[in-house]
Structures are given as C-alpha cells and as structure tokens.
Write a protein that holds these residues in place. Structure first.
Motif, PDB file in Angstrom:
ATOM      1  N   THR A 154      36.027 -26.754  46.372  1.00 33.55           N
ATOM      2  CA  THR A 154      35.052 -26.492  45.320  1.00 33.55           C
ATOM      3  C   THR A 154      33.687 -26.238  45.932  1.00 33.55           C
ATOM      4  O   THR A 154      33.394 -26.683  47.035  1.00 33.55           O
ATOM      5  N   GLY A 155      32.850 -25.542  45.201  1.00 34.45           N
ATOM      6  CA  GLY A 155      31.489 -25.270  45.660  1.00 34.45           C
ATOM      7  C   GLY A 155      30.645 -24.813  44.500  1.00 34.45           C
ATOM      8  O   GLY A 155      31.155 -24.511  43.417  1.00 34.45           O
ATOM      9  N   THR A 156      29.330 -24.764  44.722  1.00 31.01           N
ATOM     10  CA  THR A 156      28.407 -24.242  43.717  1.00 31.01           C
ATOM     11  C   THR A 156      28.034 -22.827  44.129  1.00 31.01           C
ATOM     12  O   THR A 156      27.385 -22.627  45.158  1.00 31.01           O
ATOM     13  N   PHE A 157      28.454 -21.842  43.340  1.00 31.50           N
ATOM     14  CA  PHE A 157      28.258 -20.442  43.689  1.00 31.50           C
ATOM     15  C   PHE A 157      27.301 -19.787  42.701  1.00 31.50           C
ATOM     16  O   PHE A 157      27.390 -20.003  41.494  1.00 31.50           O
ATOM     17  N   ILE A 158      26.379 -18.982  43.235  1.00 34.47           N
ATOM     18  CA  ILE A 158      25.365 -18.320  42.417  1.00 34.47           C
ATOM     19  C   ILE A 158      25.602 -16.818  42.446  1.00 34.47           C
ATOM     20  O   ILE A 158      25.527 -16.189  43.514  1.00 34.47           O
ATOM     21  N   PRO A 159      25.893 -16.198  41.290  1.00 35.81           N
ATOM     22  CA  PRO A 159      26.073 -14.743  41.263  1.00 35.81           C
ATOM     23  C   PRO A 159      24.720 -14.033  41.271  1.00 35.81           C
ATOM     24  O   PRO A 159      23.896 -14.231  40.392  1.00 35.81           O
ATOM     25  N   LEU A 160      24.488 -13.220  42.280  1.00 37.21           N
ATOM     26  CA  LEU A 160      23.287 -12.397  42.366  1.00 37.21           C
ATOM     27  C   LEU A 160      23.704 -10.927  42.229  1.00 37.21           C
ATOM     28  O   LEU A 160      24.871 -10.609  42.047  1.00 37.21           O
ATOM     29  N   LYS A 161      22.737 -10.051  42.331  1.00 40.19           N
ATOM     30  CA  LYS A 161      23.008  -8.633  42.088  1.00 40.19           C
ATOM     31  C   LYS A 161      23.987  -8.056  43.095  1.00 40.19           C
ATOM     32  O   LYS A 161      24.853  -7.236  42.743  1.00 40.19           O
ATOM     33  N   ASP A 162      23.885  -8.493  44.360  1.00 43.66           N
ATOM     34  CA  ASP A 162      24.701  -7.878  45.405  1.00 43.66           C
ATOM     35  C   ASP A 162      26.010  -8.609  45.671  1.00 43.66           C
ATOM     36  O   ASP A 162      26.976  -8.015  46.153  1.00 43.66           O
ATOM     37  N   ASN A 163      26.067  -9.922  45.343  1.00 43.04           N
ATOM     38  CA  ASN A 163      27.270 -10.684  45.642  1.00 43.04           C
ATOM     39  C   ASN A 163      27.130 -12.071  45.028  1.00 43.04           C
ATOM     40  O   ASN A 163      26.121 -12.360  44.372  1.00 43.04           O
ATOM     41  N   THR A 164      28.119 -12.929  45.256  1.00 38.41           N
ATOM     42  CA  THR A 164      28.067 -14.310  44.787  1.00 38.41           C
ATOM     43  C   THR A 164      27.988 -15.209  46.012  1.00 38.41           C
ATOM     44  O   THR A 164      28.795 -15.080  46.937  1.00 38.41           O
ATOM     45  N   TRP A 165      27.021 -16.134  46.008  1.00 44.74           N
ATOM     46  CA  TRP A 165      26.653 -16.849  47.219  1.00 44.74           C
ATOM     47  C   TRP A 165      26.678 -18.366  47.032  1.00 44.74           C
ATOM     48  O   TRP A 165      26.525 -18.876  45.932  1.00 44.74           O
ATOM     49  N   THR A 166      26.841 -19.067  48.160  1.00 46.25           N
ATOM     50  CA  THR A 166      26.582 -20.496  48.215  1.00 46.25           C
ATOM     51  C   THR A 166      25.769 -20.760  49.474  1.00 46.25           C
ATOM     52  O   THR A 166      25.751 -19.933  50.401  1.00 46.25           O
ATOM     53  N   ALA A 167      25.073 -21.889  49.502  1.00 49.64           N
ATOM     54  CA  ALA A 167      24.220 -22.222  50.647  1.00 49.64           C
ATOM     55  C   ALA A 167      24.932 -23.188  51.588  1.00 49.64           C
ATOM     56  O   ALA A 167      25.731 -24.027  51.158  1.00 49.64           O
ATOM     57  N   GLY A 168      24.654 -23.045  52.867  1.00 48.24           N
ATOM     58  CA  GLY A 168      25.149 -23.998  53.850  1.00 48.24           C
ATOM     59  C   GLY A 168      24.263 -25.226  53.920  1.00 48.24           C
ATOM     60  O   GLY A 168      23.269 -25.330  53.201  1.00 48.24           O
ATOM     61  N   CYS A 169      24.608 -26.156  54.789  1.00 47.34           N
ATOM     62  CA  CYS A 169      23.912 -27.450  54.832  1.00 47.34           C
ATOM     63  C   CYS A 169      23.269 -27.707  56.193  1.00 47.34           C
ATOM     64  O   CYS A 169      23.306 -28.814  56.729  1.00 47.34           O
ATOM     65  N   ALA A 170      22.690 -26.655  56.767  1.00 48.96           N
ATOM     66  CA  ALA A 170      21.873 -26.778  57.970  1.00 48.96           C
ATOM     67  C   ALA A 170      20.609 -25.964  57.727  1.00 48.96           C
ATOM     68  O   ALA A 170      20.673 -24.884  57.129  1.00 48.96           O
ATOM     69  N   TYR A 171      19.477 -26.471  58.172  1.00 52.70           N
ATOM     70  CA  TYR A 171      18.195 -25.841  57.842  1.00 52.70           C
ATOM     71  C   TYR A 171      17.271 -25.893  59.050  1.00 52.70           C
ATOM     72  O   TYR A 171      17.163 -26.931  59.710  1.00 52.70           O
TER      73      TYR A 171
END
Length: 215
Positions: A154-171
């Motif tokens: 499972t993950g939290t995915f955000i649909p944007l104009k170009d694709n659907t994305w999720t963020a990683g956990c390193a910054y």
C-alpha cells in the motif's frame, strides 16, 4: 540528469521512534518499526549499514527510545537521542545536536528507519540527483514503478498531470531551512495520509488543480 553536490559527506539524522499497531506488533514481536528483524538484522541495522556503505556519510544521529539505543543498530550510530513527541521534533532534535558540534553541517541527510529494502546504491543515486542549489530534495517514484517493485504493498499516491506519484523517505535538506520549516513539517506530518489535507496546506488553487488532475 545528474548533479554534482557541494557536500561530499553528509551528517545524517535517522528518526526511529515510530510505533506499530498492536496487531502488527503481535506479528513481528516488537512495537518499534526500526526494530523489526528481517534476515537476522533489524531495519535500523540495515539502514545504518546502507548509509555507511555509501562512503558519503559523516556523523549519524539516531533519535529513538531506550530499546533503540540498546539495540545492535543503535550501537552503530554515533549517538542515540531521546525521542520527542512527534517525528518532525525528533528530526529537529537531531539537527540541533549536529549544529552544536564542531563543524556543523550545511546540509543534512534525513533517512527514516522503516525501509527494509534500502541500499547504498539507491541512496547514492538519490544524492547524485539532488541539485546543489536546492534547499529541500525529496525522491519521487511513479505508482507504476512502485507497484511493479512491491506488488500488493500500500502507499499514498498523488495523481498529477503527467503521472501518479508517491514520495520516498530520504531527504537532503539545508540545515537552516530545515530548522525554520519545522512548524510547516508538523502540518505536513499530521496530514501525510490525506491527499486533500496535504493539498489544502498550499491553498485552494493548489487543491483545485489536484482535484482536476491539472497540477
């Protein structure tokens, strides 16, 4: 595109205070995410070993409770600090410690302790992709590649104009910017599981674009 960074070695903050649900804890035998054992090692051990194998880390600060400090992974860190009452405050605690030392960091690498498949290769690829003139760098992964690599996860995915994305956990973060931004990070952390809650933090125009998939 790859970028050369001005920082060759990073001080690292590893927040390790995350707790599991009672049901999950009963399955794995611990209630701290970082202390889940996989192939004979805790996730914290695997994380710190991956960090050290990049050959680009300097001081590693873990923030977690006593059982983390007493664990094999905790002993691989330079220091383990007592946890605060939220993940952003844990990061701030680690940052303040690093900035109190000789040669305080200009930038820090923040890596969560709940990624059992993290490798030094992935970390180096992320670091190499971070533009040196940016204050905050976050890895983004498409839903397609995430699901292909981790089917059923499972993950939290955000649909944007170009694709659907999720963020990683390193910054990779500028230390001064990170300290100033902790109140905003608290809001982000509180809304991290809500797409609309995250979008609302940036205003109605931003929220409208998320809803209409035009962002």
């Amino acid at each position: 595109m790859r970028y050369s960074t001005l920082v060759t070695r990073f001080d690292v903050i590893v927040p390790a205070g995350g707790r599991l649900s009672p049901e999950f804890a009963a399955q794995v035998g611990v209630d701290n995410k970082a202390l889940i054992v996989i192939d004979g090692e805790t996730i914290l051990e695997r994380t710190i070993r991956a960090l050290k194998l990049t050959n680009r880390t300097h001081r590693i600060v873990v923030v977690g409770p006593k059982e983390v400090a007493d664990s094999p992974g905790g002993k691989l860190a330079d220091i383990v600090l007592e946890p605060q009452d939220s993940a952003p405050k844990n990061i701030l605690s680690g940052l303040k410690h690093l900035r109190s030392l000789e040669n305080p960091p200009e930038k820090v690498l923040v890596v969560t302790s709940d990624m059992p498949f993290l490798t030094s290769k992935l970390l180096n690829e992320f670091i190499d992709s971070c533009p040196s003139d940016k204050d905050i760098c976050v890895p983004l992964v498409t839903k397609e590649s995430f699901v292909a690599r981790f089917p059923g996860a499972t993950g939290t995915f955000i649909p944007l104009k170009d694709n659907t994305w999720t963020a990683g956990c390193a910054y990779v973060m500028n230390a001064v910017t990170l300290e100033k931004s902790i109140p905003q990070f608290e809001q982000v952390f509180a809304n991290r599981k809500s797409k609309f809650g995250m979008a609302k933090l940036l205003g109605l125009k931003f929220l409208f674009k998320v809803i209409t998939k035009t962002l």
